[in-house]
Design a protein around this motif. Structure first.
Motif, PDB file in Angstrom:
ATOM      1  N   TYR A  89      39.313  37.669  36.227  1.00 32.93           N
ATOM      2  CA  TYR A  89      39.872  37.239  37.501  1.00 32.93           C
ATOM      3  C   TYR A  89      40.210  38.481  38.322  1.00 32.93           C
ATOM      4  O   TYR A  89      40.994  39.327  37.891  1.00 32.93           O
ATOM      5  CB  TYR A  89      41.122  36.401  37.220  1.00 32.93           C
ATOM      6  CG  TYR A  89      41.814  35.848  38.440  1.00 32.93           C
ATOM      7  CD1 TYR A  89      41.300  34.759  39.128  1.00 32.93           C
ATOM      8  CD2 TYR A  89      43.008  36.406  38.882  1.00 32.93           C
ATOM      9  CE1 TYR A  89      41.957  34.237  40.232  1.00 32.93           C
ATOM     10  CE2 TYR A  89      43.665  35.885  39.980  1.00 32.93           C
ATOM     11  CZ  TYR A  89      43.128  34.803  40.653  1.00 32.93           C
ATOM     12  OH  TYR A  89      43.774  34.300  41.737  1.00 32.93           O
ATOM     13  N   ASP A 115      43.779  37.959  33.893  1.00 33.40           N
ATOM     14  CA  ASP A 115      43.760  36.507  33.850  1.00 33.40           C
ATOM     15  C   ASP A 115      44.537  36.007  35.067  1.00 33.40           C
ATOM     16  O   ASP A 115      45.405  36.719  35.565  1.00 33.40           O
ATOM     17  CB  ASP A 115      44.443  36.051  32.550  1.00 33.40           C
ATOM     18  CG  ASP A 115      44.143  34.610  32.258  1.00 33.40           C
ATOM     19  OD1 ASP A 115      43.095  34.357  31.620  1.00 33.40           O
ATOM     20  OD2 ASP A 115      44.936  33.739  32.651  1.00 33.40           O
ATOM     21  N   GLY A 125      40.298  39.475  30.808  1.00 34.85           N
ATOM     22  CA  GLY A 125      40.078  38.520  31.879  1.00 34.85           C
ATOM     23  C   GLY A 125      39.079  39.025  32.895  1.00 34.85           C
ATOM     24  O   GLY A 125      38.774  40.215  32.965  1.00 34.85           O
TER      25      GLY A 125
END
Length: 160
Positions: A56, A76, A54
C-alpha cells in the motif's frame, strides 16, 4: 436457466461479501498491527518493535507532510503503531532502526490533518522524524519500506 440464475446470484453475493470484508479493513484510530504506545513527558525514551511489509503506497494517505516533505514508501493500510501522547511535547524524535535497510515513516496526528513524513537519516537509510510542537492526542504511525512488499524487522524509538 434456473441454474444460471442461481450462479449469477451466488456471484453477486460473493462480490457483496468481498466488498464488505474489504471495507471492514478501513483504518481505525484504535487498531494497529503492533499495539499502542503511551508516552508522557516524564519518560525519557520508549522503544517498540515491528516489521515492515505491504504494498500500500503511503503517498495515498498523504503526498506531502506539513513541511512539504514527500511521503513515500509502502506499508499496510492499517497503521503499525498507535501513539498516545498524554501531554503536549515541545519536541519529539522518532527513529527507525532496521540495521540500515531503506525504511520510511508516516505519522498522522490527532486532527487527521497534521502529517509528518520521514525518510533517510543522515548517512543511514533508516527513517526518522525529529519534530517540534507535538500536541497531546492519538497518532497513527506507519513504518514503511522503500520498495513494496519488503519485510524488515525494526525497532522504533521515541525520545523527547
Amino acid at each position: 436457466m434456473k441454474s444460471c440464475r442461481s450462479q449469477i446470484l451466488f456471484f453477486i453475493g460473493c462480490l457483496v461479501g468481498l466488498f464488505t470484508v474489504t471495507n471492514s479493513n478501513s483504518v481505525s484510530a484504535d487498531t494497529s498491527f503492533f499495539g499502542k504506545i503511551s508516552l508522557s513527558p516524564s519518560e525519557a525514551v520508549k522503544a517498540v518493535t515491528g516489521y515492515t511489509g505491504g504494498s500500500y503506497s503511503l503517498s495515498t494517505i498523504s503526498s506531502r507532510d506539513r513541511q512539504k516533505n514527500l511521503c513515500i514508501g509502502f506499508a499496510d493500510p492499517k497503521p503499525d503503531h498507535i501513539l498516545v501522547l498524554e501531554k503536549d511535547f515541545p519536541k519529539l524524535n522518532i527513529k527507525v532502526n532496521s540495521n540500515g535497510y531503506d525504511t520510511t515513516l508516516l505519522i498522522v496526528g490527532p486532527d487527521d490533518k497534521t502529517v509528518r513524513c520521514g525518510d533517510d537519516t543522515g548517512e543511514s537509510k533508516d527513517a526518522s522524524i525529529n519534530g517540534n510542537d507535538w500536541k497531546a492526542g492519538t497518532y497513527r504511525i506507519w513504518v514503511g519500506s522503500f520498495k513494496a512488499g519488503v519485510r524488515r524487522n525494526y525497532k522504533l524509538s521515541l525520545q523527547e
